[in-house]
Write a protein that holds these residues in place. Sequence first.
Motif, short mmCIF file in Angstrom:
data_model
loop_
_atom_site.label_atom_id
_atom_site.label_comp_id
_atom_site.label_asym_id
_atom_site.label_seq_id
_atom_site.Cartn_x
_atom_site.Cartn_y
_atom_site.Cartn_z
N TYR A 37 0.96 -1.18 0.06
CA TYR A 37 0.03 -0.44 0.12
C TYR A 37 1.09 1.40 -0.01
CZ TYR A 37 -4.52 -2.70 1.23
OH TYR A 37 -5.41 -3.20 0.71
N THR A 38 1.28 1.10 -0.74
CA THR A 38 2.76 2.71 -0.88
C THR A 38 1.53 3.77 -2.08
OG1 THR A 38 3.89 1.89 -3.09
CG2 THR A 38 4.54 1.18 -0.81
N GLY A 39 1.06 4.30 -1.13
CA GLY A 39 0.72 5.53 -1.74
C GLY A 39 -0.75 5.82 -2.62
N GLN A 40 -1.38 5.40 -4.01
CA GLN A 40 -3.48 5.03 -3.65
C GLN A 40 -3.10 4.79 -5.00
OE1 GLN A 40 -5.51 5.30 -1.32
NE2 GLN A 40 -4.41 7.24 0.11
N ASN A 41 -4.11 3.89 -5.02
CA ASN A 41 -3.98 2.81 -6.19
C ASN A 41 -5.95 2.86 -6.12
OD1 ASN A 41 -4.78 0.12 -7.35
ND2 ASN A 41 -2.52 1.12 -8.15
N TRP A 42 -6.33 2.05 -7.12
CA TRP A 42 -8.08 2.29 -7.51
C TRP A 42 -8.32 1.22 -6.30
CZ3 TRP A 42 -7.80 2.71 -13.69
CH2 TRP A 42 -7.55 4.53 -13.73
N GLY A 43 -7.24 -0.29 -6.13
CA GLY A 43 -7.27 -0.83 -5.67
C GLY A 43 -7.49 -0.64 -4.33
N VAL A 44 -6.18 0.35 -3.76
CA VAL A 44 -6.69 0.38 -2.79
C VAL A 44 -7.81 1.46 -1.44
CG1 VAL A 44 -4.76 2.21 -0.44
CG2 VAL A 44 -4.11 0.47 -2.11
N THR A 45 -7.97 2.22 -2.78
CA THR A 45 -9.60 3.17 -2.78
C THR A 45 -10.53 1.76 -2.62
OG1 THR A 45 -8.95 4.71 -3.88
CG2 THR A 45 -10.84 4.57 -3.37
N LEU A 46 -11.22 1.01 -3.50
CA LEU A 46 -11.52 -0.32 -3.52
C LEU A 46 -11.25 -1.07 -1.87
CD1 LEU A 46 -12.02 -1.51 -6.18
CD2 LEU A 46 -13.67 -0.90 -5.51
N ASN A 47 -10.51 -1.68 -1.95
CA ASN A 47 -10.45 -2.28 -0.23
C ASN A 47 -11.13 -1.34 1.28
OD1 ASN A 47 -9.52 -3.48 1.52
ND2 ASN A 47 -8.15 -3.59 1.23
N ASN A 48 -10.26 -0.10 0.42
CA ASN A 48 -10.82 0.97 2.05
C ASN A 48 -12.24 0.58 2.34
OD1 ASN A 48 -8.03 1.35 3.03
ND2 ASN A 48 -7.50 3.24 1.59
N ALA A 49 -13.24 0.96 0.93
CA ALA A 49 -14.75 1.45 0.64
C ALA A 49 -15.55 0.18 1.32
CB ALA A 49 -15.20 2.04 -0.56
N TYR A 50 -14.68 -0.84 1.04
CA TYR A 50 -15.58 -2.21 1.27
C TYR A 50 -15.52 -2.78 2.63
CZ TYR A 50 -16.04 -7.16 2.17
OH TYR A 50 -16.39 -8.99 2.05
N ASN A 51 -14.11 -1.84 3.06
CA ASN A 51 -14.04 -2.15 5.08
C ASN A 51 -14.32 -0.94 5.92
OD1 ASN A 51 -12.02 -4.05 4.49
ND2 ASN A 51 -10.28 -3.05 4.69
N GLN A 52 -14.73 0.04 4.93
CA GLN A 52 -15.68 1.05 6.06
C GLN A 52 -17.12 0.95 5.20
OE1 GLN A 52 -14.71 3.44 8.34
NE2 GLN A 52 -12.12 2.10 7.41
N GLY A 53 -18.25 -0.80 4.97
CA GLY A 53 -19.06 -0.35 5.08
C GLY A 53 -19.89 -0.12 3.36
N GLY A 54 -18.87 0.07 1.53
CA GLY A 54 -19.33 0.68 0.72
C GLY A 54 -19.92 -0.10 0.10
N LEU A 55 -20.04 -1.75 0.48
CA LEU A 55 -20.65 -2.35 0.32
C LEU A 55 -22.15 -2.86 0.51
CD1 LEU A 55 -20.92 -4.40 -2.46
CD2 LEU A 55 -20.11 -6.60 -1.23
N PHE A 56 -22.13 -2.02 1.80
CA PHE A 56 -23.64 -2.82 2.14
C PHE A 56 -24.46 -1.02 3.16
CE2 PHE A 56 -20.44 -5.17 3.91
CZ PHE A 56 -21.19 -6.98 2.79
N THR A 57 -23.90 0.26 2.88
CA THR A 57 -24.55 1.37 3.25
C THR A 57 -24.97 2.42 2.26
OG1 THR A 57 -22.61 2.19 3.94
CG2 THR A 57 -23.71 1.18 5.70
N MET A 58 -25.91 3.28 1.92
CA MET A 58 -26.21 3.67 0.83
C MET A 58 -24.85 5.20 0.99
SD MET A 58 -27.76 2.33 -1.63
CE MET A 58 -28.06 3.82 -2.77
N GLN A 59 -24.33 5.78 2.23
CA GLN A 59 -23.70 6.55 2.53
C GLN A 59 -22.13 6.55 1.43
OE1 GLN A 59 -25.54 5.34 4.91
NE2 GLN A 59 -27.10 7.05 5.22
N ALA A 60 -22.06 5.58 1.54
CA ALA A 60 -20.37 4.79 1.68
C ALA A 60 -21.01 3.68 -0.18
CB ALA A 60 -19.88 4.52 2.04
N LEU A 61 -21.09 4.16 -0.75
CA LEU A 61 -21.68 3.20 -1.87
C LEU A 61 -21.08 4.63 -3.08
CD1 LEU A 61 -22.64 1.29 -3.49
CD2 LEU A 61 -24.47 2.70 -4.17
N HIS A 62 -21.53 5.53 -3.59
CA HIS A 62 -20.34 6.23 -4.25
C HIS A 62 -18.79 6.07 -3.85
CE1 HIS A 62 -19.78 9.40 -0.22
NE2 HIS A 62 -18.85 9.77 -0.94
N TRP A 63 -18.53 5.67 -2.72
CA TRP A 63 -16.69 5.60 -2.38
C TRP A 63 -16.37 4.36 -3.21
CZ3 TRP A 63 -14.67 4.82 3.23
CH2 TRP A 63 -13.69 5.42 3.36
#
Length: 341
Positions: free
Chosen positions: A261-287
């Motif tokens: 995880y050096t710097g940002q990457n689209w896969g890193v962003t996906l991982n962070n969004a998934y861990n923060q509930g982006g798949l289950f909450t509408m508030q974080a879905l855009h993430w």
Amino acid sequence: MATEADSSSSSDDIDWRSESSSVEMSRRDRLEEFYRHSVYEPAAVAWSDRRTRIGIVILSVYLLMALVEILGLWRDPSPSQAERLLPPFQNWAYPLGTTQSGVDLLALIIDSTPFILLMVLAGGVWATGIAVLVGTVSGYKGGAIDTVITSVSDFFMAIPGLPLVIILAITFSPENPIFLGMILTINYWAGLGRSIRSQVLSIREASYVEAARTMGTGTSRIILKDVLPNIMPYVMVNFVLAARYTIFASVGLYFIGVLPYTGQNWGVTLNNAYNQGGLFTMQALHWLLVPIVAIVGLAFGLILVSQGMDRIFNPRVRTRLTGESESVDEEGENESTSTWV
């Protein structure tokens, strides 16, 4: 006698000037011919296809984002005082919204774009370059060379690709995008090389290739002039497939945490969004959706551009779209009309 000498010298000067002018014209004609065949006609054929135009526009957006990141024209992807989980298109200071930490999602995408583009280019060039070299040499030369190259290709095809990539990624922890692209496609070239070999086997038996061999043309010149132009549409399509594979493989390995995880990457962003509930909450879905759209958009743009490559390398399409076939048809019609009269 003097007048005869003067007239002969003046005629020599005129001949020398005419020869030099003809040489200059021939050079100019060669440059114009090169521009017409290598620049103008491919550009005209590519731009005549709607799919290619759309693909070029899409890829231009990614190149523009990479340029913005290189020049530092957008904010850094760091936590700010913005509203957390801000939805897209509500605050134009953060057009794609923000993350749980208040990080600008557009800044995250822009920050990753140069790294992704370099990695995709390196992976595609590495895979297709090795495959073209191996496939053309093996298919055209045959004999012992073909046996050795085919055996090496079969060995690499027998190695499971994903486990090998995971082992190499864990061992080297690559942070350079070019090196990472080569690792992700470390044995991708083997299957493509076998496919190219099968096409070259049929091309080398063609009459024009036999004529070139009979005239004593060298192997390298035959491959460059007669073999490669016939397989270039297939090569370009597979270049895009290799580039798309590089995108998906890198994002997947970043997502599961195999790559650093050096710097940002689209896969890193996906991982962070998934861990923060982006798949289950509408508030974080855009993430979760923003990096997915970036991934799919780049792959879609590459596919559209590759579909126009066949038109560029097809001589019939090039002559028809540049107007040469129409002129030939008109000349043929005129000749037939004059013969009938």
